[in-house]
Enzyme design. Structure first.
Site, PDB file in Angstrom:
ATOM      1  CG  PHE A  95      -6.055  -2.915   0.428  1.00 18.10           C
ATOM      2  CD1 PHE A  95      -4.962  -3.770   0.502  1.00 18.10           C
ATOM      3  CD2 PHE A  95      -5.950  -1.662   1.025  1.00 18.10           C
ATOM      4  CE1 PHE A  95      -3.785  -3.393   1.140  1.00 18.10           C
ATOM      5  CE2 PHE A  95      -4.774  -1.266   1.666  1.00 18.10           C
ATOM      6  CZ  PHE A  95      -3.691  -2.139   1.718  1.00 18.10           C
ATOM      7  CE1 TYR A 123       1.458  -7.581  -0.041  1.00 19.36           C
ATOM      8  CE2 TYR A 123       0.410  -9.606  -0.797  1.00 19.36           C
ATOM      9  CZ  TYR A 123       1.152  -8.465  -1.061  1.00 19.36           C
ATOM     10  OH  TYR A 123       1.605  -8.211  -2.335  1.00 19.36           O
ATOM     11  NE  ARG A 146       8.695   0.102  -2.393  1.00 24.05           N
ATOM     12  CZ  ARG A 146       7.494  -0.167  -1.862  1.00 24.05           C
ATOM     13  NH1 ARG A 146       7.032  -1.420  -1.833  1.00 24.05           N
ATOM     14  NH2 ARG A 146       6.749   0.797  -1.386  1.00 24.05           N
ATOM     15  CB  THR A 190       1.218   1.509  -4.259  1.00 24.50           C
ATOM     16  OG1 THR A 190       2.342   1.432  -3.391  1.00 24.50           O
ATOM     17  CG2 THR A 190       0.233   0.400  -3.940  1.00 24.50           C
ATOM     18  CG  ASN A 231       0.151  -3.402  -7.559  1.00 25.56           C
ATOM     19  OD1 ASN A 231       0.149  -4.628  -7.405  1.00 25.56           O
ATOM     20  ND2 ASN A 231       0.376  -2.560  -6.572  1.00 25.56           N
ATOM     21  CE  LYS A 268       1.850  -7.573  -5.820  1.00 28.10           C
ATOM     22  NZ  LYS A 268       1.090  -6.335  -5.474  1.00 28.10           N
ATOM     23  CD  GLU A 323       8.434  -8.466   2.010  1.00 30.68           C
ATOM     24  OE1 GLU A 323       9.065  -8.364   0.938  1.00 30.68           O
ATOM     25  OE2 GLU A 323       7.614  -7.604   2.404  1.00 30.68           O
ATOM     26  NE  ARG A 379       3.372  -2.015  -8.296  1.00 32.10           N
ATOM     27  CZ  ARG A 379       3.647  -1.907  -6.993  1.00 32.10           C
ATOM     28  NH1 ARG A 379       3.969  -0.726  -6.480  1.00 32.10           N
ATOM     29  NH2 ARG A 379       3.598  -2.980  -6.211  1.00 32.10           N
ATOM     30  CG  HIS A 403       5.916  -7.669  -2.978  1.00 30.18           C
ATOM     31  ND1 HIS A 403       5.330  -6.831  -2.059  1.00 30.18           N
ATOM     32  CD2 HIS A 403       7.033  -8.172  -2.378  1.00 30.18           C
ATOM     33  CE1 HIS A 403       6.055  -6.843  -0.937  1.00 30.18           C
ATOM     34  NE2 HIS A 403       7.092  -7.649  -1.110  1.00 30.18           N
TER      35      HIS A 403
HETATM   36  P1  IDP Z   1       3.318  -1.817  -2.353  1.00 30.28           P
HETATM   37  O1  IDP Z   1       3.077  -3.145  -3.025  1.00 30.28           O
HETATM   38  O2  IDP Z   1       3.619  -0.746  -3.360  1.00 30.28           O
HETATM   39  O3  IDP Z   1       4.347  -1.887  -1.247  1.00 30.28           O
HETATM   40  P2  IDP Z   1       1.295  -1.642  -0.237  1.00 30.28           P
HETATM   41  O4  IDP Z   1       0.685  -0.362   0.235  1.00 30.28           O
HETATM   42  O5  IDP Z   1       2.263  -2.330   0.665  1.00 30.28           O
HETATM   43  O6  IDP Z   1       1.942  -1.360  -1.682  1.00 30.28           O
HETATM   44  O7  IDP Z   1       0.082  -2.628  -0.556  1.00 30.28           O
HETATM   45  C1  IDP Z   1       0.338  -3.987  -0.844  1.00 30.28           C
HETATM   46  C2  IDP Z   1      -0.469  -4.392  -2.046  1.00 30.28           C
HETATM   47  O8  IDP Z   1      -1.855  -4.356  -1.703  1.00 30.28           O
HETATM   48  C3  IDP Z   1      -0.356  -3.471  -3.269  1.00 30.28           C
HETATM   49  O9  IDP Z   1       0.763  -3.746  -4.064  1.00 30.28           O
HETATM   50  C4  IDP Z   1      -1.645  -3.760  -3.983  1.00 30.28           C
HETATM   51  O10 IDP Z   1      -1.560  -5.001  -4.703  1.00 30.28           O
HETATM   52  C5  IDP Z   1      -2.619  -3.970  -2.835  1.00 30.28           C
HETATM   53  N1  IDP Z   1      -3.332  -2.737  -2.483  1.00 30.28           N
HETATM   54  C6  IDP Z   1      -2.885  -1.715  -1.723  1.00 30.28           C
HETATM   55  N2  IDP Z   1      -3.820  -0.747  -1.593  1.00 30.28           N
HETATM   56  C7  IDP Z   1      -4.885  -1.175  -2.301  1.00 30.28           C
HETATM   57  C8  IDP Z   1      -6.178  -0.613  -2.584  1.00 30.28           C
HETATM   58  O11 IDP Z   1      -6.517   0.482  -2.135  1.00 30.28           O
HETATM   59  N3  IDP Z   1      -6.993  -1.354  -3.371  1.00 30.28           N
HETATM   60  C9  IDP Z   1      -6.644  -2.581  -3.872  1.00 30.28           C
HETATM   61  N4  IDP Z   1      -5.453  -3.137  -3.642  1.00 30.28           N
HETATM   62  C10 IDP Z   1      -4.570  -2.438  -2.881  1.00 30.28           C
HETATM   63 MG    MG Z   2       4.279  -2.873   0.574  1.00 31.66          MG
END
Ligand code: IDP
Ligand code: MG
Length: 151
Positions: free
Chosen positions: A57, A49, A85, A91, A112, A9, A126, A102, A115
């Site tokens: 968010f 997304y 993962r 996350t 973070n 990212k 994807e 992370r 992805h």
């Molecule tokens: P993942 O990347 O671990 O699969 P997801 O829940 O699919 O996590 O969320 C996608 C992305 O959205 C996260 O990697 C993060 O960058 C962002 N994200 C998710 N939840 C939040 C939040 O509560 N605040 C800010 N960014 C968030």
């Molecule tokens: Mg995800």
């Protein structure tokens, strides 16, 4: 063999962590079958997304993922989705274990670093969003027999 989509990212690119992050997947044993450096458009970001549309968010997330270039990769290997993962970590970086990407480099959820697809179905969707079929390379690594038990 499974395939998964990885995105290094914008924060990781800006912080000079591209090599470090690729190294972790590479040394884990996953085989790179596609890779490109690009800036994600808002349109592509919203398709990638789509599941998060409407969440609090969502807008910051689209701003973040389109804010600077990224490296997008397709990695292949046994249980590649789960393995990637696990290498990435939880996350929220505060919950991610040391030794994960992370857990070693991040603090906040909206920064973070990387992805990874969350299922084989998501991975297929994807990969098709980011890569044309001819951009993926089918190849045998000389080390494959030392990484994969049953080829
Ligand atoms: P993942 O990347 O671990 O699969 P997801 O829940 O699919 O996590 O969320 C996608 C992305 O959205 C996260 O990697 C993060 O960058 C962002 N994200 C998710 N939840 C939040 C939040 O509560 N605040 C800010 N960014 C968030
Ligand atoms: Mg995800």
């Amino acid at each position: 063999m499974e395939r998964t989509l990885i995105i290094v990212k914008p924060d990781a690119v800006q912080r000079g962590l591209i090599g470090e992050i690729i190294r972790r997947f590479e040394t884990r044993g996953l085989r790179i079958v596609g890779m490109k450096f690009m800036q994600i458009s808002r349109e592509l970001a919203s398709r990638h997304y789509a599941e998060h549309e409407g969440k609090k968010f969502y807008e910051p997330l689209l701003g973040y993922i389109t804010s600077a270039p990224v490296v997008v990769m397709v990695l292949e290997g046994s249980e590649a989705v789960t393995v990637a993962r696990n290498t990435i970590g939880e996350t929220h970086p505060k919950d991610a274990k040391p030794g994960t990407i992370r857990g070693d480099f991040g603090l906040e959820k909206g920064r973070n670093l990387v992805h990874g697809s969350d299922s084989v179905t998501s991975a297929e969707r994807e990969i098709n969003l980011f890569f044309a079929a001819e951009e993926l390379v089918n190849w045998q690594r000389n080390t494959d027999p030392w990484i994969f038990e049953n080829l």
